[in-house]
Design a protein around this motif. Structure first.
Motif, mmCIF file in Angstrom:
data_model
loop_
_atom_site.group_PDB
_atom_site.id
_atom_site.type_symbol
_atom_site.label_atom_id
_atom_site.label_comp_id
_atom_site.label_asym_id
_atom_site.label_seq_id
_atom_site.Cartn_x
_atom_site.Cartn_y
_atom_site.Cartn_z
ATOM 1 N N LEU A 1 -6.918 8.042 -12.383
ATOM 2 C CA LEU A 1 -6.452 6.734 -12.890
ATOM 3 C C LEU A 1 -4.891 6.629 -12.610
ATOM 4 C CD1 LEU A 1 -6.431 4.255 -14.642
ATOM 5 C CD2 LEU A 1 -5.684 5.827 -16.752
ATOM 6 N N VAL A 2 -4.669 5.589 -11.864
ATOM 7 C CA VAL A 2 -3.318 5.301 -11.389
ATOM 8 C C VAL A 2 -2.823 4.066 -12.485
ATOM 9 C CG1 VAL A 2 -1.829 4.446 -9.321
ATOM 10 C CG2 VAL A 2 -3.640 5.996 -9.065
ATOM 11 N N ALA A 3 -1.737 4.366 -12.932
ATOM 12 C CA ALA A 3 -1.110 3.339 -13.902
ATOM 13 C C ALA A 3 0.211 3.085 -13.408
ATOM 14 C CB ALA A 3 -1.166 3.978 -15.210
ATOM 15 N N ALA A 4 0.503 1.617 -13.496
ATOM 16 C CA ALA A 4 1.805 1.085 -13.176
ATOM 17 C C ALA A 4 2.223 0.915 -14.662
ATOM 18 C CB ALA A 4 1.660 -0.200 -12.474
ATOM 19 N N TYR B 1 -5.176 -0.668 -7.496
ATOM 20 C CA TYR B 1 -6.448 -0.422 -6.909
ATOM 21 C C TYR B 1 -6.303 0.865 -6.109
ATOM 22 C CZ TYR B 1 -6.676 -5.281 -8.072
ATOM 23 O OH TYR B 1 -6.544 -6.270 -8.921
ATOM 24 N N LEU B 2 -7.047 1.896 -6.489
ATOM 25 C CA LEU B 2 -6.985 3.096 -5.740
ATOM 26 C C LEU B 2 -8.242 3.269 -4.751
ATOM 27 C CD1 LEU B 2 -5.974 6.052 -5.941
ATOM 28 C CD2 LEU B 2 -7.723 6.710 -7.546
ATOM 29 N N HIS B 3 -7.486 3.677 -3.619
ATOM 30 C CA HIS B 3 -8.477 3.554 -2.178
ATOM 31 C C HIS B 3 -9.091 4.981 -1.897
ATOM 32 C CE1 HIS B 3 -7.641 -0.635 -2.227
ATOM 33 N NE2 HIS B 3 -6.380 -0.449 -2.060
ATOM 34 N N SER B 4 -7.901 5.707 -2.016
ATOM 35 C CA SER B 4 -8.203 7.205 -1.686
ATOM 36 C C SER B 4 -7.808 8.437 -2.752
ATOM 37 C CB SER B 4 -7.532 7.664 -0.319
ATOM 38 O OG SER B 4 -7.723 8.955 0.077
ATOM 39 N N PRO B 5 -8.422 8.979 -3.482
ATOM 40 C CA PRO B 5 -9.972 8.797 -3.614
ATOM 41 C C PRO B 5 -10.427 7.491 -4.025
ATOM 42 C CG PRO B 5 -9.226 10.246 -5.411
ATOM 43 C CD PRO B 5 -8.061 9.847 -4.367
ATOM 44 N N ARG B 6 -11.550 7.051 -3.986
ATOM 45 C CA ARG B 6 -11.867 5.734 -4.361
ATOM 46 C C ARG B 6 -12.043 5.506 -5.798
ATOM 47 N NH1 ARG B 6 -17.408 5.706 -0.474
ATOM 48 N NH2 ARG B 6 -16.394 5.710 1.365
ATOM 49 N N GLY B 7 -11.499 4.451 -6.173
ATOM 50 C CA GLY B 7 -11.329 3.940 -7.524
ATOM 51 C C GLY B 7 -12.344 2.874 -7.900
ATOM 52 N N VAL C 1 0.800 -1.148 -0.223
ATOM 53 C CA VAL C 1 0.007 0.042 0.040
ATOM 54 C C VAL C 1 0.986 1.323 -0.024
ATOM 55 C CG1 VAL C 1 -1.854 1.246 1.181
ATOM 56 C CG2 VAL C 1 -1.955 -1.194 1.075
ATOM 57 N N ALA C 2 0.666 2.272 -0.953
ATOM 58 C CA ALA C 2 1.384 3.533 -1.079
ATOM 59 C C ALA C 2 0.615 4.500 -0.854
ATOM 60 C CB ALA C 2 2.106 3.404 -2.314
ATOM 61 N N SER C 3 1.211 5.687 -0.502
ATOM 62 C CA SER C 3 0.216 7.034 -0.240
ATOM 63 C C SER C 3 1.168 7.979 -0.282
ATOM 64 C CB SER C 3 -0.490 6.808 1.289
ATOM 65 O OG SER C 3 0.554 7.006 2.212
ATOM 66 N N GLY C 4 0.407 9.231 -0.848
ATOM 67 C CA GLY C 4 0.964 10.273 -0.654
ATOM 68 C C GLY C 4 -0.020 11.561 -0.566
ATOM 69 N N ALA C 5 0.409 12.679 -0.417
ATOM 70 C CA ALA C 5 -0.444 13.858 -0.141
ATOM 71 C C ALA C 5 -0.320 14.917 -1.442
ATOM 72 C CB ALA C 5 -0.193 14.563 0.889
ATOM 73 N N LEU C 6 -1.747 15.237 -1.912
ATOM 74 C CA LEU C 6 -1.420 16.167 -2.888
ATOM 75 C C LEU C 6 -2.489 17.256 -2.646
ATOM 76 C CD1 LEU C 6 -1.501 14.127 -6.098
ATOM 77 C CD2 LEU C 6 0.380 15.455 -5.358
ATOM 78 N N ASP D 1 -4.958 12.908 0.366
ATOM 79 C CA ASP D 1 -4.108 11.801 0.520
ATOM 80 C C ASP D 1 -4.565 10.843 -0.618
ATOM 81 O OD1 ASP D 1 -2.773 12.472 2.878
ATOM 82 O OD2 ASP D 1 -4.332 11.971 4.275
ATOM 83 N N ILE D 2 -3.464 10.311 -1.303
ATOM 84 C CA ILE D 2 -3.920 9.477 -2.249
ATOM 85 C C ILE D 2 -2.991 8.026 -1.996
ATOM 86 C CG2 ILE D 2 -3.027 9.017 -4.848
ATOM 87 C CD1 ILE D 2 -4.456 11.490 -4.456
ATOM 88 N N GLU D 3 -3.805 7.063 -1.916
ATOM 89 C CA GLU D 3 -3.399 5.713 -1.536
ATOM 90 C C GLU D 3 -3.880 4.520 -2.276
ATOM 91 O OE1 GLU D 3 -3.799 6.522 3.319
ATOM 92 O OE2 GLU D 3 -5.283 4.865 2.349
#
Length: 204
Positions: A21-24, A35-41, A2-7, A108-110
């Motif tokens: 959209l979070v892409a690897a 899978y995006l948790h915050s905000p919900r994906g 699980v990774a997180s950051g703040a924007l 927060d982005i998680e």
């Protein structure tokens, strides 16, 4: 993992619809479930009663764990369930719940990933790319009310029952644009220079 950051909150004014959209981007032919948790994906979920996504190609081609992602929120009073406790998607407020983000606040982005990602192991190094879109740059973004994929027509683009995460013209531009011929294609099958791949370019 699980990774997180703040924007800072990215779309203003407050309450404006926000799409993430979070892409690897990985080295080698590996499919990564992110899978995006915050905000919900959504991971292509809409209003399914079960935890499994009904259409893994509703808004994009997810092709990952069908239990990942979050359904849209509800705003029923007092509940979206009928007298027997069964969820009723026709109840006023069903699918109308919203999350609010306020200009000037910190978001927060998680996210979590189905595969390893990090610098400790040279075999699993990757780069996370965070993309976002707001209504002011892409009018018409919507969840929709049907789990069917939107038709590639003007009628489909204007029908609110279908979820839409990009304008129809954007899709058409992408469909006809020459792909980057320098990218590593691994074992993917292509139909020429005009499309990214048969498996991907038909998604709208």
């Amino acid at each position: 993992m699980v990774a997180s950051g703040a924007l800072p909150a990215l779309c203003a004014p407050a309450g404006r619809w926000l799409a993430f959209l979070v892409a690897a981007v990985l080295c080698g032919p590996v499919t990564a479930g992110v899978y995006l948790h915050s905000p919900r994906g959504s991971n292509n979920k809409l209003n399914e009663v079960s935890n499994s996504v009904l259409n893994a190609q509703r808004l994009f081609q997810s092709q990952n764990h069908e239990n990942g992602g979050y359904q849209v929120g509800d705003n029923c009073a007092p509940s979206c369930s009928d007298a027997s406790g069964t969820y009723d998607s026709t109840t006023p407020g069903a699918g109308k719940g919203q999350m609010y983000y306020y200009e000037g606040s910190v978001l927060d982005i998680e996210w979590s990933m189905a595969h390893g990602c990090g610098h400790a192991n040279k075999n699993i190094q990757c780069t996370m790319v965070l993309q976002y879109m707001c209504e002011d740059s892409a009018p018409g973004l919507r969840d929709g009310s049907s789990t069917d994929r939107i038709p590639k027509t003007e009628a489909g683009a204007s029908d609110p029952q279908y979820g839409m995460h990009e304008p129809l013209q954007w899709y058409r531009d992408c469909e006809t644009r020459e792909r980057n011929m320098e990218l590593y294609t691994a074992d993917q099958s292509f139909d020429g220079a005009s499309h990214s791949s048969n498996a991907v370019h038909a998604q709208y």
